[in-house]
Design a protein around this motif. Structure first.
Motif, PDB file in Angstrom:
ATOM      1  N   THR A 110      -2.556   5.724  -6.321  1.00 21.07           N
ATOM      2  CA  THR A 110      -2.016   6.442  -5.169  1.00 21.07           C
ATOM      3  C   THR A 110      -0.849   5.677  -4.565  1.00 21.07           C
ATOM      4  OG1 THR A 110      -4.215   7.343  -4.726  1.00 21.07           O
ATOM      5  CG2 THR A 110      -2.611   7.473  -2.939  1.00 21.07           C
ATOM      6  N   ALA A 111      -0.960   4.366  -4.477  1.00 18.71           N
ATOM      7  CA  ALA A 111       0.131   3.553  -3.928  1.00 18.71           C
ATOM      8  C   ALA A 111       1.359   3.626  -4.822  1.00 18.71           C
ATOM      9  CB  ALA A 111      -0.324   2.104  -3.769  1.00 18.71           C
ATOM     10  N   LEU A 154       4.074   5.293  -2.480  1.00 17.78           N
ATOM     11  CA  LEU A 154       4.868   4.226  -1.874  1.00 17.78           C
ATOM     12  C   LEU A 154       6.363   4.353  -2.198  1.00 17.78           C
ATOM     13  CD1 LEU A 154       4.533   1.739  -0.075  1.00 17.78           C
ATOM     14  CD2 LEU A 154       4.311   0.379  -2.158  1.00 17.78           C
ATOM     15  N   PRO A 155       6.764   4.604  -3.449  1.00 14.02           N
ATOM     16  CA  PRO A 155       8.198   4.783  -3.703  1.00 14.02           C
ATOM     17  C   PRO A 155       8.794   5.986  -2.970  1.00 14.02           C
ATOM     18  CG  PRO A 155       7.066   4.344  -5.748  1.00 14.02           C
ATOM     19  CD  PRO A 155       6.010   4.536  -4.710  1.00 14.02           C
ATOM     20  N   MET A 156       8.016   7.051  -2.836  1.00 20.17           N
ATOM     21  CA  MET A 156       8.525   8.207  -2.093  1.00 20.17           C
ATOM     22  C   MET A 156       8.723   7.867  -0.621  1.00 20.17           C
ATOM     23  SD  MET A 156       6.736  11.531  -3.868  1.00 20.17           S
ATOM     24  CE  MET A 156       5.088  11.196  -3.333  1.00 20.17           C
ATOM     25  N   GLY A 157       7.800   7.113  -0.051  1.00 20.74           N
ATOM     26  CA  GLY A 157       7.950   6.708   1.342  1.00 20.74           C
ATOM     27  C   GLY A 157       9.114   5.764   1.552  1.00 20.74           C
ATOM     28  N   VAL A 158       9.306   4.828   0.631  1.00 16.21           N
ATOM     29  CA  VAL A 158      10.424   3.894   0.742  1.00 16.21           C
ATOM     30  C   VAL A 158      11.750   4.639   0.611  1.00 16.21           C
ATOM     31  CG1 VAL A 158      11.571   1.961  -0.415  1.00 16.21           C
ATOM     32  CG2 VAL A 158       9.122   1.891  -0.005  1.00 16.21           C
ATOM     33  N   PHE A 199     -14.251  -0.818  -9.420  1.00 18.46           N
ATOM     34  CA  PHE A 199     -13.109  -0.704 -10.317  1.00 18.46           C
ATOM     35  C   PHE A 199     -12.414   0.646 -10.153  1.00 18.46           C
ATOM     36  CE2 PHE A 199     -11.382   0.537 -14.465  1.00 18.46           C
ATOM     37  CZ  PHE A 199     -10.449  -0.468 -14.633  1.00 18.46           C
ATOM     38  N   LEU A 200     -13.189   1.733 -10.104  1.00 22.12           N
ATOM     39  CA  LEU A 200     -12.607   3.057  -9.924  1.00 22.12           C
ATOM     40  C   LEU A 200     -11.916   3.182  -8.568  1.00 22.12           C
ATOM     41  CD1 LEU A 200     -15.324   5.385 -11.481  1.00 22.12           C
ATOM     42  CD2 LEU A 200     -13.042   4.908 -12.340  1.00 22.12           C
ATOM     43  N   GLY A 201     -12.501   2.609  -7.533  1.00 17.34           N
ATOM     44  CA  GLY A 201     -11.877   2.649  -6.205  1.00 17.34           C
ATOM     45  C   GLY A 201     -10.544   1.914  -6.195  1.00 17.34           C
ATOM     46  N   ILE A 202     -10.503   0.742  -6.803  1.00 16.81           N
ATOM     47  CA  ILE A 202      -9.245  -0.015  -6.870  1.00 16.81           C
ATOM     48  C   ILE A 202      -8.212   0.761  -7.692  1.00 16.81           C
ATOM     49  CG2 ILE A 202      -8.199  -2.109  -7.818  1.00 16.81           C
ATOM     50  CD1 ILE A 202     -10.767  -3.587  -7.002  1.00 16.81           C
ATOM     51  N   ALA A 203      -8.639   1.393  -8.786  1.00 17.41           N
ATOM     52  CA  ALA A 203      -7.721   2.172  -9.619  1.00 17.41           C
ATOM     53  C   ALA A 203      -7.141   3.354  -8.841  1.00 17.41           C
ATOM     54  CB  ALA A 203      -8.430   2.663 -10.875  1.00 17.41           C
TER      55      ALA A 203
END
Length: 124
Positions: free
Chosen positions: A22-23, A27-31, A13-17
């Motif tokens: 992070t995404a 991700l918006p900055m990369g887009v 759960f912590l890994g998915i969070a």
């Protein structure tokens, strides 16, 4: 020996969070870099909310009455959030719960009267 397999769901759960958060950040900055929206021009920097240039610096001071009205709004918003569960559970709390809420409302009413008397709600 300690059985650590019980902690696997928590770690998963912590890994998915961490991956999702992070995404959502990067991700918006990369887009925006890929689409070219990071290159401002005069049209992108123009006023779009109110339609006319601001006549003061955006970091100017606010009148203290603005904060007093905002604090009053938060107080009475919290009052409403206390009234709904109280009304639902009034059958179980009985006269004790009713009396406690009346004391709470009386204190809030006195605060509102004090605010009104001091002129905190007057706007020029």
């Amino acid at each position: 020996m300690v059985d650590l397999s019980q902690y696997l769901p928590i770690l998963l759960f912590l890994g998915i969070a961490v991956v999702l958060s992070t995404a959502f950040v990067f991700l918006p900055m990369g887009v925006s870099r890929l689409t070219g929206s990071h290159k401002p021009d005069a049209e992108k920097l123009s006023e779009y909310e109110c339609g006319f240039p601001a006549f003061e610096d955006s970091r100017g001071r606010f009148d203290v009455r603005f904060y007093l009205v905002a604090i009053s709004f938060i107080i009475f918003d919290l009052e409403a959030s206390f009234l709904f569960p109280w009304a639902v559970s009034l059958e179980y709390t009985g006269w004790t719960g009713w009396g406690a809420m009346m004391v709470f409302l009386a204190i809030l009413g006195l605060g509102l009267a004090y605010e009104w008397k001091k002129g905190a709600l007057d706007w020029e």
